[in-house]
Write a protein that holds these residues in place. Sequence first.
Motif, PDB file in Angstrom:
ATOM      1  N   ASP A 212     -11.228  -3.207  -1.459  1.00 31.74           N
ATOM      2  CA  ASP A 212     -11.212  -2.440  -2.706  1.00 31.74           C
ATOM      3  C   ASP A 212     -12.047  -1.172  -2.603  1.00 31.74           C
ATOM      4  OD1 ASP A 212     -13.729  -3.498  -2.655  1.00 31.74           O
ATOM      5  OD2 ASP A 212     -13.573  -4.586  -4.557  1.00 31.74           O
ATOM      6  N   LYS A 213     -12.451  -0.805  -1.369  1.00 34.62           N
ATOM      7  CA  LYS A 213     -13.200   0.425  -1.130  1.00 34.62           C
ATOM      8  C   LYS A 213     -12.867   0.941   0.264  1.00 34.62           C
ATOM      9  CE  LYS A 213     -17.735   0.017  -0.219  1.00 34.62           C
ATOM     10  NZ  LYS A 213     -18.112   0.094   1.217  1.00 34.62           N
ATOM     11  N   LEU A 239      -5.771   0.896  -2.911  1.00 32.32           N
ATOM     12  CA  LEU A 239      -6.810  -0.016  -2.457  1.00 32.32           C
ATOM     13  C   LEU A 239      -6.498  -1.446  -2.885  1.00 32.32           C
ATOM     14  CD1 LEU A 239      -9.985   2.128  -3.277  1.00 32.32           C
ATOM     15  CD2 LEU A 239      -8.632   2.070  -1.171  1.00 32.32           C
ATOM     16  N   GLY A 240      -7.155  -2.397  -2.227  1.00 29.28           N
ATOM     17  CA  GLY A 240      -6.889  -3.804  -2.524  1.00 29.28           C
ATOM     18  C   GLY A 240      -5.439  -4.158  -2.252  1.00 29.28           C
TER      19      GLY A 240
END
Length: 472
Positions: A212-213, A239-240
């Motif tokens: 997620d980053k 992301l993710g």
Amino acid sequence: MSDTSETFDLVVIGSGPGGYVCAVKAAQLGLKVAVVEKRATYGGTCLNVGCIPSKALLHASEMFAEASHGFADLGVKVTPELDLPTMLAHKDKTVRANTDGVAFLFKKNKITGVTGAGRIVKAGEVEVTAEDGAKRTLKTKAICIATGSSVAGIPGLDVAFDRDTIVSSDDAIALKKVPATMVVVGGGVIGLELGSVWSRLGARVTVVEYLDKILGPMDADVSTQFQKLLVKQGFHFKLGARVTAVAKSSAGASVTFEPAQGGAAETLEAEVVLIATGRKPYTDGLGLQDAGVSLDKAGRVEIDAHYRTNVEGIYAIGDVVKGPMLAHKAEDEGIALAEILAGQKGHVNYAVIPSVVYTSPEVASVGQTEEELKKNGVAYKVGKFPFSANGRARAMLHTDGFVKVLADAKTDRVLGAHIVGHGAGEMIAEAAVLMEFGGSSEDLARTCHAHPTMSEAVREAAFAAFAKPIHM
């Protein structure tokens, strides 16, 4: 086939930064050294298809972007025109200069270079097979495995690279034209650097990342700020996202992914898909199993604190062993091993190995992140200073980013430093030197820095950690 036998003190397999530096240092310390390299040129991945060519393209594309968007604000009016073949030629010329430089170092230090695929027959014996099948046996007191790493691909997926539309980092430094669209699978250093090159030259770049980053292991403040800057430059992020398929399509290639936590799948098409999901240790064909050398679960060569494998006389360094896959880490290990083999006390401080992302602006880090300190229950202080408050940065129109210093709450010893900004890769060195000698944020803040310089922001961040910044 001929079979000749020669005897050395050290045979190094692989001539990348770890291997060639180990060889040079060992030769300087009086050892008789040979280096085995399967490529026609020395330098390994780093000099041939990695660090060096990518930095040549990063700099050239940054100059093109500056001329396209930044010069006018400085009173310089130009209408730049991209000449991609010349830019790629500059990259190739840079590679040749560096690989030729290693060859010169070998000659200067009387190191025997052997071209071919090396295989460890047993402790003390390396067999080298040339392209024409000729074999050469090298007898040696010590063997150093320095074979580096190779492209890892996407875990769980069998991706068919075609070097044109579905490419690895090796291919992404040599695209024949600027793609209109590019999907980069992987939001780490390699993906963001090469994505930056083609984005600056005109591609619409979308990064698909499982976490997620971006820049997963780096400080969260850094990755958050950096992502915002990349979005301003035209990057798009997913992301993710867990990639489930990569395939050729009418547009070039497609990437299908779904939310890592579950949800509907999505497919993106692009002229080029760059797979930049990391690297894996390269041990193919080395004969490690037959020689009895142990590997860990990640496929890395297992070593002790002195780079010894479980087989007496066989050592390993660099990407093929544990630790960050960084050229300078491999170099330090190469120097340490050479010193150990010469009877000295070689050592690497793994707590002070800087990491740099050579984008624009650059990202640099050394030591622990704030998240690591929290996880380990360490009481700490934070000092931050933005480049927007730095006089030199304003003069150069490079005010994006900040410096962040983390210091122990009780002792004030600096535990980590993180920089997003123009020239961050150069500025991180002073934090590394400070930490190598156990310095405090007050030590750094009380060290006079030239004015006006970007590095004054490092000093101001140190002031912010132990007292208060002067210019904010």
